[in-house]
Design a protein around this motif. Structure first.
Motif, PDB file in Angstrom:
ATOM      1  N   ASP A 271     -53.709  -8.919  13.449  1.00 45.70           N
ATOM      2  CA  ASP A 271     -53.534 -10.223  14.048  1.00 45.70           C
ATOM      3  C   ASP A 271     -54.205  -9.723  15.650  1.00 45.70           C
ATOM      4  OD1 ASP A 271     -52.709 -12.345  15.931  1.00 45.70           O
ATOM      5  OD2 ASP A 271     -51.115 -12.704  14.318  1.00 45.70           O
ATOM      6  N   LEU A 272     -55.317 -10.612  16.034  1.00 40.08           N
ATOM      7  CA  LEU A 272     -56.036 -10.369  17.162  1.00 40.08           C
ATOM      8  C   LEU A 272     -55.084 -10.886  18.279  1.00 40.08           C
ATOM      9  CD1 LEU A 272     -59.601 -11.182  16.271  1.00 40.08           C
ATOM     10  CD2 LEU A 272     -58.480  -9.024  16.014  1.00 40.08           C
TER      11      LEU A 272
ATOM     12  N   ASP B  50     -66.307  -6.018  16.203  1.00 41.18           N
ATOM     13  CA  ASP B  50     -66.018  -7.346  16.279  1.00 41.18           C
ATOM     14  C   ASP B  50     -64.464  -7.436  16.876  1.00 41.18           C
ATOM     15  OD1 ASP B  50     -66.391 -10.097  15.895  1.00 41.18           O
ATOM     16  OD2 ASP B  50     -64.772 -10.027  14.286  1.00 41.18           O
ATOM     17  N   ILE B  51     -63.750  -6.516  16.360  1.00 46.56           N
ATOM     18  CA  ILE B  51     -62.372  -6.743  16.642  1.00 46.56           C
ATOM     19  C   ILE B  51     -62.153  -6.097  18.328  1.00 46.56           C
ATOM     20  CG2 ILE B  51     -60.188  -5.638  16.629  1.00 46.56           C
ATOM     21  CD1 ILE B  51     -60.548  -5.451  13.442  1.00 46.56           C
ATOM     22  N   GLN B  52     -63.158  -5.284  18.517  1.00 45.94           N
ATOM     23  CA  GLN B  52     -62.923  -4.929  20.165  1.00 45.94           C
ATOM     24  C   GLN B  52     -63.585  -5.766  20.918  1.00 45.94           C
ATOM     25  OE1 GLN B  52     -64.421  -0.773  21.038  1.00 45.94           O
ATOM     26  NE2 GLN B  52     -65.958  -1.516  22.250  1.00 45.94           N
ATOM     27  N   GLU B  53     -64.451  -6.528  20.480  1.00 45.99           N
ATOM     28  CA  GLU B  53     -65.062  -7.538  21.574  1.00 45.99           C
ATOM     29  C   GLU B  53     -64.234  -8.842  21.458  1.00 45.99           C
ATOM     30  OE1 GLU B  53     -69.096  -8.373  19.862  1.00 45.99           O
ATOM     31  OE2 GLU B  53     -69.773  -6.668  20.445  1.00 45.99           O
ATOM     32  N   LYS B  54     -63.525  -9.222  20.418  1.00 43.30           N
ATOM     33  CA  LYS B  54     -62.591 -10.344  20.625  1.00 43.30           C
ATOM     34  C   LYS B  54     -61.233  -9.964  21.356  1.00 43.30           C
ATOM     35  CE  LYS B  54     -64.279 -12.418  16.312  1.00 43.30           C
ATOM     36  NZ  LYS B  54     -63.951 -12.967  14.903  1.00 43.30           N
ATOM     37  N   THR B  55     -61.018  -8.689  21.335  1.00 42.70           N
ATOM     38  CA  THR B  55     -59.734  -8.583  21.940  1.00 42.70           C
ATOM     39  C   THR B  55     -59.958  -7.833  23.369  1.00 42.70           C
ATOM     40  OG1 THR B  55     -59.631  -6.067  21.062  1.00 42.70           O
ATOM     41  CG2 THR B  55     -58.567  -7.982  19.816  1.00 42.70           C
TER      42      THR B  55
END
Length: 371
Positions: free
Chosen positions: A110-111, A134-139
């Motif tokens: 869960d971001l 993608d997870i790294q950029e969004k969080t």
């Protein structure tokens, strides 16, 4: 003159304090670039104080490194399905941490939960480079991908690289080396014990693979068999997890059958429906069916695989393993890897190392396993 001296001293103190603050802030922001197991270059803090681990087996690696004290959140899977995995049994306090998402194979964290918990690093397994990025950029939080590799034996370079990488990031390099050396020493001991041994034919069924399965779920190059030089009938299928037709098992008709107790309930249920099939197998007729602890439970239980190997070795080569008490050896392995001797708890959940009589074993006494 005293006033001037006082002002100078005050200024010096102020400069020292400011300098200390700046150095502290600089240390907090200092990063180093590492290459993860997905081939990505990731800038991570040099001083990591908060981490999370998402995906099958990710948290296990952090526990092996004795770094549970900096874990700030876990997947719901770890909370809701604590059985079968020595690392969570040994560290029940992890179940009390905040949630980072549902967990389970193929399910991403869960971001919003990650952003709220603000870990310094997110360790992940079983994701590709694009998903990790993608997870790294969004969080805005560094994501480091780890891997277990293929694990055809206990020694897998991907696993060792993952331990070394996580150890470097967490300043646990010495512990990472200890774990790697321990795994190598166990494999070396098993290979030495079985050198020039004549092995009967063997088969393992009931292996977990994204869920619980019955007798038809097996593995070619099953690590405990590999290090014991045992003649795994499934090796003719190549390498890795396999689902076979039950008729193939009749054709192979191995001398010994080992059942992963994560799938034992399904095997017993199937026996009730079709006892003739099982009773026609040589291993069943001769009483050579044995239970082993779950090998796959949210990815490979490395410690359990090694413990299973000692038990299987005791069954196949009793003279060469005369000095081994499998339960005691399992506890030694678990205590080193996860900090507690948890064999008895696993045996309570699944049955433990034992001979299995399919005609008398109670299905309800065996717990179904998860991925």
């Amino acid at each position: 003159m005293k006033k001037v001296l006082l002002k100078v001293l005050s200024l010096v103190v102020l400069l020292v304090l400011v300098s200390g603050c700046l150095q502290s802030q600089s240390a907090e922001k200092a990063t180093m670039v590492v290459k993860d197991l997905a081939g990505r270059e990731v800038a991570v803090p040099k001083n990591v104080e908060r981490v999370v681990a998402a995906g099958p087996g990710a948290l296990r690696i952090i526990v092996y490194l004795n770094a549970t004290d900096i874990v700030v959140g876990v997947e719901d899977f770890e909370k809701q399905h604590p059985g079968g995995r020595p690392y969570i049994i040994a560290h029940p306090e992890l179940k009390e941490l905040p949630s980072i998402g549902p967990g389970g194979p193929g399910k991403l964290p869960d971001l919003e939960a990650l952003i709220e918990l603000k870990p310094d690093v997110i360790f992940m397994t079983y994701v590709d480079a694009k998903t990790a990025q993608d997870i790294q950029e969004k969080t805005g939080i560094p994501v480091v991908v780890l891997s277990y590799g293929e694990l055809t034996s206990f020694e897998d370079e991907k696993l060792f690289e993952s331990l070394e990488l996580a150890g470097k990031i967490l300043k646990k390099e010495d512990r990472a080396r200890e774990v790697i050396d321990f795994i190598k020493s166990v494999q070396g001991n098993l290979l030495k014990r079985t050198e020039n041994a004549e092995s009967p034919s063997v088969y393992v069924g009931g292996l977990g693979y994204r869920g619980a399965h019955g007798i038809e779920s097996t593995k070619a190059k099953y690590p405990p068999f590999v290090v014991l030089r045992a003649k795994n009938v499934a090796d003719e299928l190549g390498e890795g997890h396999k689902f076979i037709d039950k008729e193939k098992l009749l054709e192979w008709d191995p001398d010994y059958i080992f059942i992963d107790e994560g799938g034992l309930k399904l095997v017993l249920d199937d026996y009730r429906k079709n006892p003739e099939f099982y009773e026609s197998l040589k291993a069943v007729k001769n009483g050579n069916v044995y239970g082993v602890l779950p090998y796959n439970y949210y990815s490979t239980n490395i410690g359990t695989a090694m413990a299973d190997a000692y038990f299987i070795g005791k069954v196949l080569y009793p003279e060469r393993f005369e000095d081994v008490d499998p339960a005691q050896k399992a506890n030694e392995i678990y205590e080193f890897l996860v900090g507690r001797p948890v064999y008895e708890e696993l045996a309570r959940q699944f049955g433990g190392f034992k001979k299995i009589d399919l005609s008398t074993e109670e299905a309800e006494n065996s717990l179904p396993t998860s991925p």
